[in-house]
Design a protein around this motif. Sequence first.
Motif, short mmCIF file in Angstrom:
data_model
loop_
_atom_site.label_atom_id
_atom_site.label_comp_id
_atom_site.label_asym_id
_atom_site.label_seq_id
_atom_site.Cartn_x
_atom_site.Cartn_y
_atom_site.Cartn_z
N GLN A 1 -5.44 -2.66 5.41
CA GLN A 1 -6.29 -3.25 6.45
C GLN A 1 -7.77 -2.89 6.30
OE1 GLN A 1 -4.87 -5.43 8.62
NE2 GLN A 1 -3.04 -5.03 7.38
N LEU A 2 -8.07 -2.11 5.29
CA LEU A 2 -9.46 -1.63 5.14
C LEU A 2 -10.22 -2.51 4.15
CD1 LEU A 2 -8.73 2.22 5.03
CD2 LEU A 2 -9.16 0.75 7.01
N LYS A 3 -10.45 -3.73 4.54
CA LYS A 3 -11.07 -4.70 3.65
C LYS A 3 -12.55 -4.39 3.37
CE LYS A 3 -7.24 -7.06 3.78
NZ LYS A 3 -6.32 -7.04 2.62
N SER A 4 -13.18 -3.59 4.21
CA SER A 4 -14.60 -3.27 4.03
C SER A 4 -14.82 -1.98 3.24
CB SER A 4 -15.29 -3.15 5.40
OG SER A 4 -15.20 -4.35 6.13
N LEU A 5 -13.74 -1.31 2.89
CA LEU A 5 -13.84 0.00 2.25
C LEU A 5 -14.54 -0.09 0.90
CD1 LEU A 5 -12.90 2.75 3.24
CD2 LEU A 5 -10.86 2.50 1.80
N ARG A 6 -15.56 0.76 0.73
CA ARG A 6 -16.31 0.78 -0.53
C ARG A 6 -16.16 2.09 -1.29
NH1 ARG A 6 -22.32 -0.95 0.91
NH2 ARG A 6 -22.50 -0.65 -1.34
N SER A 7 -15.72 3.15 -0.60
CA SER A 7 -15.60 4.45 -1.27
C SER A 7 -14.38 5.21 -0.74
CB SER A 7 -16.87 5.29 -1.04
OG SER A 7 -16.71 6.59 -1.55
N ILE A 8 -13.55 5.72 -1.67
CA ILE A 8 -12.40 6.57 -1.31
C ILE A 8 -12.48 7.85 -2.13
CG2 ILE A 8 -9.89 6.82 -1.33
CD1 ILE A 8 -9.60 3.84 -1.05
N ASP A 9 -12.35 8.99 -1.44
CA ASP A 9 -12.31 10.29 -2.12
C ASP A 9 -10.99 10.97 -1.78
OD1 ASP A 9 -12.65 12.78 -3.25
OD2 ASP A 9 -14.67 13.09 -2.45
N LEU A 10 -10.10 11.07 -2.78
CA LEU A 10 -8.81 11.73 -2.63
C LEU A 10 -8.71 12.93 -3.58
CD1 LEU A 10 -6.56 8.52 -2.48
CD2 LEU A 10 -7.04 10.09 -0.58
N SER A 11 -9.85 13.45 -3.97
CA SER A 11 -9.87 14.56 -4.93
C SER A 11 -9.27 15.83 -4.33
CB SER A 11 -11.30 14.82 -5.41
OG SER A 11 -12.14 15.18 -4.32
N PHE A 12 -8.81 16.71 -5.21
CA PHE A 12 -8.25 18.00 -4.82
C PHE A 12 -7.07 17.84 -3.86
CE2 PHE A 12 -12.62 18.75 -6.10
CZ PHE A 12 -12.49 19.83 -6.97
N ASN A 13 -6.13 16.99 -4.25
CA ASN A 13 -4.85 16.86 -3.56
C ASN A 13 -3.74 17.04 -4.59
OD1 ASN A 13 -4.93 16.04 -0.53
ND2 ASN A 13 -6.64 14.90 -1.44
N ASN A 14 -2.54 16.57 -4.27
CA ASN A 14 -1.40 16.73 -5.18
C ASN A 14 -0.71 15.41 -5.49
OD1 ASN A 14 -1.55 19.69 -5.28
ND2 ASN A 14 -0.85 19.63 -3.16
N LEU A 15 -1.49 14.34 -5.53
CA LEU A 15 -0.92 13.02 -5.82
C LEU A 15 -0.36 12.98 -7.24
CD1 LEU A 15 -3.73 10.80 -4.27
CD2 LEU A 15 -1.43 11.13 -3.35
N THR A 16 0.79 12.34 -7.38
CA THR A 16 1.41 12.21 -8.70
C THR A 16 1.48 10.75 -9.16
OG1 THR A 16 3.61 12.12 -7.70
CG2 THR A 16 2.80 14.28 -8.40
N ASN A 17 1.48 9.82 -8.20
CA ASN A 17 1.61 8.40 -8.52
C ASN A 17 0.66 7.58 -7.65
OD1 ASN A 17 2.56 5.94 -9.49
ND2 ASN A 17 4.20 5.85 -7.96
N ILE A 18 -0.08 6.67 -8.27
CA ILE A 18 -1.02 5.85 -7.49
C ILE A 18 -0.78 4.36 -7.66
CG2 ILE A 18 -2.85 7.59 -7.53
CD1 ILE A 18 -4.13 6.03 -9.85
N ASP A 19 0.33 3.97 -8.27
CA ASP A 19 0.62 2.55 -8.50
C ASP A 19 0.65 1.77 -7.19
OD1 ASP A 19 0.71 3.05 -11.14
OD2 ASP A 19 2.86 2.71 -11.42
N LEU A 20 -0.06 0.63 -7.18
CA LEU A 20 -0.13 -0.31 -6.07
C LEU A 20 -0.72 0.28 -4.78
CD1 LEU A 20 3.36 -2.04 -6.54
CD2 LEU A 20 1.14 -2.81 -7.37
N MET A 21 -1.31 1.44 -4.89
CA MET A 21 -1.86 2.11 -3.72
C MET A 21 -3.13 1.43 -3.20
SD MET A 21 -2.93 6.12 -3.32
CE MET A 21 -1.30 6.68 -3.80
N PHE A 22 -3.87 0.78 -4.10
CA PHE A 22 -5.20 0.25 -3.72
C PHE A 22 -5.23 -1.27 -3.68
CE2 PHE A 22 -5.66 4.23 -6.18
CZ PHE A 22 -6.08 5.05 -5.15
N LEU A 23 -4.09 -1.88 -3.48
CA LEU A 23 -4.01 -3.34 -3.43
C LEU A 23 -4.90 -3.92 -2.35
CD1 LEU A 23 -0.19 -4.12 -3.86
CD2 LEU A 23 -2.05 -4.85 -5.36
N GLY A 24 -5.62 -4.96 -2.69
CA GLY A 24 -6.42 -5.68 -1.71
C GLY A 24 -7.79 -5.11 -1.45
#
Length: 622
Positions: A139-162
């Motif tokens: 729902q965040l169609k206006s989003l221009r910047s995402i910072d997810l650094s310093f976490n424990n993500l292992t998979n990002i497939d299809l996470m940023f669709l749209g």
Amino acid sequence: MAMTGFSSIDRCAQRMYICLTLSLVLVVAAVGRGDECPTSCYCAEGKADTASCAGSAPEEAPPFSTLPTSILHLEVRSFYLPRLTREGFRGLGNLTELKIEHCGIQSVRDTTFDDLSRLVRLDLSHNNITDLPETIFSQLKSLRSIDLSFNNLTNIDLMFLGLKSLEQLNLKENQIGRLTQDSFHGLENLQYLNLDRNSISFMEASTFMELPSVAHLILSRNPLPGIKSLQQFGTKLQYVDLSDLGLMEVPENMAPSSLRDFRLSGNNLTKISKKDFKSYPALSLLVLDDNHIQSIEENAFAYLSSLTKFWLNGNQLRKIPVGLPVSLKVLYIEENWLQEIPANAFSGLSQLEQLFLQRNRIEDLRFCSFCDLWRLKNLDLQGNYIQFLTDGAFKNLSQLETLDMSQNPLKEIAEHTFLPLGNLKVIQLSGIGDDVYFTASVFHPLKSLEILELFNSPKLTADFLASTSALAELGKTVRELNIMHNELRDLRRDLSDFFVRLETFKIGGNPWDCQSVNMSRLLHWIKEREGIFYRTNSIRCASPTALAQKPLSSFQDGDLNELIRARSATEAATPSGTSETQSQPETESPRIPAEQQISCIIAILQEVARAYGCSIWYRVDT
């Protein structure tokens, strides 16, 4: 009838009263919802659109629903907030920037951001997020910047669709192990991507086909030694960091690119040939630090006609590369195996302004070693093995402003060594050996010198301070003088007369003899111009023993005079050629007059008492 009419009017009034009361309650509630700021948050006065909430784990975060509805920028840090839900952001639909870091977030519901459609920047860095739902950002169609650094993500497939508006994505320091075509699907406007320090060991060839606009790519510190070409990363790249991937060779570029900044440090490169950078003509900065480079083919960088900054630190080069780009302005070759700088070693580099050669094995500077560098402003040679500075070593360096010769075992500085350096403003001669020889006139050409560093160079410092002509010349211009840690016990009484422009004087770390006849003049100087002395509390007595470690600035003007008189009395009473502890068998020792003994003892006792904040009372019986 009258009673009935009255009752009707009364009921009507009651209803009106109730309506007005409810309206007032609603208005007050609305005003309160819009104006209040939780106690753990700060809402800047006159800036009603910003709130900053800071806590201390395990303190729980305040309910965001109590924040003013006018908030556009919300920063939350250092709370205990293990999960994020949609309910937590009720009423904050106007948010354009949300930052929640160091809050221990572990899970985020898929509908959490559904009411934040105006969000432009989202920062969830420094948390414990291991997984995010695929539709989390839908729902965040206006989003221009995402910072997810310093976490424990292992998979990002299809996470940023749209997210077609997304321009910056920071995934630094997660645990992502592979990248596929679905990892960045739909991010057609992404310009900045940071994947530094993950565990990426596999990339599908089509991974970056979804990123046609990427200009800034960071893939450093991932186990990806098999990258052979940059072509897969698109044609708009301007900055690429492939440091610490384990590369054995420089990746090719199938067609000339617009790449400006290329970083390849910490790989396993051993040699550089002409073909390696042929397809990178637009480079302005190249970093090859901390590889194992032993040889560079002559003119290997001939195609880099726009290169202005070049890093070659931490390699195994034994000689200056031949045919470096004439466009260079900054060159680093620190911590290599260079042993000498031959004449004209930097031929053609007339644009060079900064040269760093520290911590090599250089023993010799030849006549005209730097003759081609007539625009050079900064030369760093610290930490080498240079013993002799000969006339002509710095020939043609008339524009040089900073010279660092520290930590070299200098034995001699020839009389005309500094003759070309009339524009020099800073010279560092710290950590120089104990047997260096120079004539007083060696410093005379330094007409523009402003900063002189002589830290931990006892012999050089002592000789310099003893030279009246050297002090007379440099004292006219020097604004900062460092003679710390040089085993100095006192300073000549007329030193302040030479340095008329001195603004910073560093003299701490020396074993000052507070009974020396010259120390009263130094104390007067400190009292008169305390502002120029660096850390006056570090200027401490080493002797007499009773006053060890007492700051010189704590003395009053007359205190040192008493100590000096006491020492003078003791020395006058001690026969020449003998010490106070030597015994004189078969010869009667000269008797010190009682008055002198008493005067000496009283002076010392008074100073000791003063040092410890005490007072003494005494009476002399005759």
